[in-house]
Scaffold this motif. Structure first.
Motif, PDB file in Angstrom:
ATOM      1  N   SER A  40       0.926  -1.197   0.038  1.00 33.41           N
ATOM      2  CA  SER A  40       0.016   0.002  -0.039  1.00 33.41           C
ATOM      3  C   SER A  40       1.046   1.345  -0.001  1.00 33.41           C
ATOM      4  O   SER A  40       0.485   2.202  -0.710  1.00 33.41           O
ATOM      5  CB  SER A  40      -0.953  -0.172   1.404  1.00 33.41           C
ATOM      6  OG  SER A  40      -1.675  -1.073   1.123  1.00 33.41           O
ATOM      7  N   LYS A  65      -6.347 -10.792  -2.831  1.00 30.34           N
ATOM      8  CA  LYS A  65      -6.165  -9.298  -3.181  1.00 30.34           C
ATOM      9  C   LYS A  65      -6.962  -8.954  -4.465  1.00 30.34           C
ATOM     10  O   LYS A  65      -7.082  -9.813  -5.290  1.00 30.34           O
ATOM     11  CB  LYS A  65      -4.512  -9.358  -3.445  1.00 30.34           C
ATOM     12  CG  LYS A  65      -3.938  -7.756  -3.936  1.00 30.34           C
ATOM     13  CD  LYS A  65      -2.787  -7.643  -3.984  1.00 30.34           C
ATOM     14  CE  LYS A  65      -2.140  -6.272  -4.442  1.00 30.34           C
ATOM     15  NZ  LYS A  65      -0.522  -6.265  -4.810  1.00 30.34           N
ATOM     16  N   GLU A  66      -7.624  -7.749  -4.343  1.00 32.55           N
ATOM     17  CA  GLU A  66      -8.654  -7.310  -5.571  1.00 32.55           C
ATOM     18  C   GLU A  66      -7.855  -5.631  -5.891  1.00 32.55           C
ATOM     19  O   GLU A  66      -7.744  -5.048  -4.901  1.00 32.55           O
ATOM     20  CB  GLU A  66      -9.798  -7.247  -5.198  1.00 32.55           C
ATOM     21  CG  GLU A  66     -10.705  -8.828  -4.737  1.00 32.55           C
ATOM     22  CD  GLU A  66     -10.737  -9.312  -6.104  1.00 32.55           C
ATOM     23  OE1 GLU A  66     -10.828  -8.465  -7.202  1.00 32.55           O
ATOM     24  OE2 GLU A  66     -10.899 -10.625  -6.224  1.00 32.55           O
ATOM     25  N   ALA A  67      -7.852  -5.506  -7.075  1.00 34.51           N
ATOM     26  CA  ALA A  67      -7.218  -4.518  -7.515  1.00 34.51           C
ATOM     27  C   ALA A  67      -8.573  -3.363  -8.027  1.00 34.51           C
ATOM     28  O   ALA A  67      -9.507  -3.784  -8.256  1.00 34.51           O
ATOM     29  CB  ALA A  67      -6.372  -4.478  -8.763  1.00 34.51           C
ATOM     30  N   ARG A  79      -8.222  -1.554 -10.115  1.00 31.79           N
ATOM     31  CA  ARG A  79      -8.854  -1.358 -11.713  1.00 31.79           C
ATOM     32  C   ARG A  79      -9.741  -2.548 -12.276  1.00 31.79           C
ATOM     33  O   ARG A  79     -10.101  -2.399 -13.355  1.00 31.79           O
ATOM     34  CB  ARG A  79      -7.342  -1.676 -12.466  1.00 31.79           C
ATOM     35  CG  ARG A  79      -6.818  -2.994 -12.295  1.00 31.79           C
ATOM     36  CD  ARG A  79      -5.370  -3.040 -13.068  1.00 31.79           C
ATOM     37  NE  ARG A  79      -4.640  -4.310 -12.784  1.00 31.79           N
ATOM     38  CZ  ARG A  79      -3.762  -4.625 -12.084  1.00 31.79           C
ATOM     39  NH1 ARG A  79      -3.440  -3.466 -11.078  1.00 31.79           N
ATOM     40  NH2 ARG A  79      -3.312  -5.680 -11.635  1.00 31.79           N
ATOM     41  N   ASP A  80     -10.028  -3.355 -11.278  1.00 34.13           N
ATOM     42  CA  ASP A  80     -11.039  -4.485 -11.583  1.00 34.13           C
ATOM     43  C   ASP A  80     -12.482  -4.149 -11.086  1.00 34.13           C
ATOM     44  O   ASP A  80     -13.451  -5.021 -11.315  1.00 34.13           O
ATOM     45  CB  ASP A  80     -10.618  -5.861 -11.016  1.00 34.13           C
ATOM     46  CG  ASP A  80      -9.207  -6.361 -11.721  1.00 34.13           C
ATOM     47  OD1 ASP A  80      -8.978  -6.175 -12.880  1.00 34.13           O
ATOM     48  OD2 ASP A  80      -8.614  -7.033 -11.098  1.00 34.13           O
ATOM     49  N   ASP A 132      -8.926   4.293 -10.402  1.00 34.75           N
ATOM     50  CA  ASP A 132      -8.617   2.907 -10.318  1.00 34.75           C
ATOM     51  C   ASP A 132      -7.230   2.592  -9.695  1.00 34.75           C
ATOM     52  O   ASP A 132      -6.853   1.480 -10.000  1.00 34.75           O
ATOM     53  CB  ASP A 132      -8.928   2.430 -11.827  1.00 34.75           C
ATOM     54  CG  ASP A 132      -7.682   2.937 -12.886  1.00 34.75           C
ATOM     55  OD1 ASP A 132      -7.221   3.845 -12.524  1.00 34.75           O
ATOM     56  OD2 ASP A 132      -7.768   2.078 -14.099  1.00 34.75           O
ATOM     57  N   HIS A 164      -5.487  -0.823  -4.270  1.00 37.25           N
ATOM     58  CA  HIS A 164      -6.006  -2.610  -4.241  1.00 37.25           C
ATOM     59  C   HIS A 164      -6.594  -2.767  -2.816  1.00 37.25           C
ATOM     60  O   HIS A 164      -6.294  -1.934  -1.681  1.00 37.25           O
ATOM     61  CB  HIS A 164      -4.989  -3.390  -4.445  1.00 37.25           C
ATOM     62  CG  HIS A 164      -3.560  -3.326  -3.459  1.00 37.25           C
ATOM     63  ND1 HIS A 164      -2.364  -2.649  -4.052  1.00 37.25           N
ATOM     64  CD2 HIS A 164      -3.472  -3.528  -2.290  1.00 37.25           C
ATOM     65  CE1 HIS A 164      -1.599  -2.586  -3.015  1.00 37.25           C
ATOM     66  NE2 HIS A 164      -2.378  -2.990  -1.832  1.00 37.25           N
ATOM     67  N   LYS A 205      -6.296  -5.813   0.070  1.00 40.32           N
ATOM     68  CA  LYS A 205      -5.751  -7.197   0.539  1.00 40.32           C
ATOM     69  C   LYS A 205      -6.427  -7.712   1.847  1.00 40.32           C
ATOM     70  O   LYS A 205      -6.516  -6.932   2.827  1.00 40.32           O
ATOM     71  CB  LYS A 205      -4.022  -6.817   0.774  1.00 40.32           C
ATOM     72  CG  LYS A 205      -3.344  -8.206   1.137  1.00 40.32           C
ATOM     73  CD  LYS A 205      -2.009  -7.750   1.641  1.00 40.32           C
ATOM     74  CE  LYS A 205      -0.982  -7.328   0.305  1.00 40.32           C
ATOM     75  NZ  LYS A 205       0.152  -7.366   0.743  1.00 40.32           N
TER      76      LYS A 205
END
Length: 471
Positions: A211, A367-369, A371-372, A382, A385, A387
């Motif tokens: 981060s 983990k998810e970004a 940008r998704d 975007d 993330h 975590k």
């Protein structure tokens, strides 16, 4: 002993106000003592002014990116006098919540003077001797100054005088890469100052390194310069600050020290009556009790985490223990915090590093970004993330960096503690200042008639009478 009050609270910051107000709402006779400004560090030279400054800086940054979404804005013109006015308007708007008048209306006797604790149940203040079965110390903290040669011979800023600057610095040199240092670095850079940050260790050291890497890149792209090294010596020549650090000589117009805080716990007579001290503040147990029976210490003055929402949480706990006689221990398993840069860096519970230290390879990371995320993509925000730190299916912590990351912590407070009722939400620790606090406020309001109803008040007053009689 014939007591003058049921409880004496020394300190009118977040911790003391919560404790005093809670006890008064249960009908106890409360003395609230504050020699400095009501509202403490958070209102006057911490959370409130810094977030107001960040808001002004964000507006300038948005206008500086002149064409976006097909819309072109005018080039920003920063008028420091207007920024200064906005900061102090924000303080003035919130000040009534923490004012002497409000707490007198709640039922506290507010005394504006310095206090001296003279015994386990006695306090000298304003030429008076106050006595109570319980005393709560909530005297807060002050800036911790680094051991830099020549520091006492040069003008410097801390959070206590930063927001009274009469002009925007040409080049602000910041010693310290913690939350205050990083927030102020971005704010002043966006408003037009050249900014250099000096940090010998890790930036935002308690946060997840992934981060921190994101926000460092953002600040560097915006023009903030980082120097890795210890500030060793400083001098002032002709209005220029010259700092020697990391093998470099950094010249600037103003110097900001953002190297943490230390407990304000000396000069109140505490050590003289046997109150033990810890590494950085008053030593307390899980119930915030000191080594002297009947004396509690809450908030920044005690040895432990220093956050406004922690102070409020401890104030609530101690108020419940004093009024209802219910032992209340602190629980840091879902402790949140947030650094209000853009994007924000937020954390609740254990970081990956802390979890691996405690549980080894049994933990799992999801983990998810951003940008998704389609909302993030639609807004063009975007970067960042989320975590999740898991042990099996149990959430141990969540680390986030992204737009409004602090607002996304709330569900994980419930996931970590396993509590999801309105009562649990009303008593949860919510990162301050976030809009998520409105959820806590509404949930608390739903239970307020029950918590402060006739039966709990009668019980609290019975406990107070018994304590006065047998203390």
């Amino acid at each position: 002993m014939k007591f003058t009050h049921d409880v004496i609270v020394i300190g009118g910051g977040a911790a003391g106000l919560t404790a005093a107000g809670g006890c008064a709402l249960f009908g106890l006779d409360v003395a609230l003592i504050e020699a400095r400004k009501m509202g403490g560090e958070c209102l006057n030279d911490g959370c409130v002014p810094s977030k107001a400054l960040l808001a002004a800086a964000k507006r300038a940054a948005e206008a500086r990116e002149r064409t976006r979404y097909g819309v072109t804005l005018a080039k920003p013109v920063v008028e420091w006098a207007g920024v200064h006015r906005h900061i102090h308007d924000a303080i003035a708007a919130i000040a009534p919540h923490d004012s002497e008048e409000r707490f007198e209306q709640i039922g506290c006797e507010v005394i504006r003077d310095w206090a001296q604790v003279t015994g386990p149940q006695s306090v000298e203040v304003a030429w008076r001797t106050l006595t109570a079965p319980r005393i709560v110390i909530a005297t807060g903290s002050e800036p911790a100054l680094p051991p830099v040669e020549g520091l006492d011979e040069v003008p410097y800023l801390t959070n206590e005088n930063l927001f009274d600057l009469e002009e925007l610095p040409d080049h602000l040199v910041i010693v310290g890469g913690g939350a205050i240092g990083m927030e102020m670095a971005q704010a002043f850079r966006r408003l037009g100052s050249e900014v250099t940050v000096i940090e010998p260790g890790s930036l935002l050291a308690r946060d997840d390194p992934e981060s921190v890497a994101v926000i460092r890149e953002v600040l560097e792209d915006e023009g903030v310069r980082f120097v890795e090294g210890k500030a060793e010596r400083v001098e002032s020549r002709g209005g220029t600050i010259r700092l020697f650090a990391g093998g470099e000589t950094i010249e600037g117009s103003r110097l900001l020290l953002a190297t943490g805080r230390k407990a304000r716990c000396t000069g109140f007579g505490l050590e003289e009556i046997g109150v033990k001290m810890g590494a950085n503040g008053i030593a307390v147990d899980a119930r915030r009790r000191t080594s002297v029976k009947g004396i509690y210490a809450i908030g920044d003055c005690r040895d432990g985490p220093r956050l406004t929402h922690v102070s409020g949480y401890e104030g609530s706990n101690v108020a419940l223990e004093i009024t209802l006689g219910i032992p209340t221990k602190v629980d840091w398993s879902a402790l949140p915090w947030c650094t209000y840069t853009d994007p924000e860096v937020a954390q609740i519970g254990l970081t990956e590093k802390d979890a691996r230290r405690k549980y080894g390879d049994t933990i799992r990371i999801v983990k998810e970004a951003f940008r998704d995320n389609e909302r993030a993509l639609a807004e063009g925000k975007d970067k960042g993330h989320l975590k999740l730190v898991l042990k099996g299916k149990k959430v141990l912590g969540a680390s986030m960096v992204g737009k409004d990351a602090g607002e996304l912590l709330l569900p994980f407070a419930q996931a970590i503690t396993g509590k999801s009722s309105t009562f649990a939400l009303g008593s949860a620790i919510i990162a301050y200042p976030t809009r998520s606090e409105i959820s806590k406020a509404a949930s608390f309001s739903a239970w307020e008639p029950t918590v402060f109803g006739a039966i709990p008040k009668k019980w609290a007053q019975l406990v107070a009478r018994l304590r006065r009689r047998f203390a």
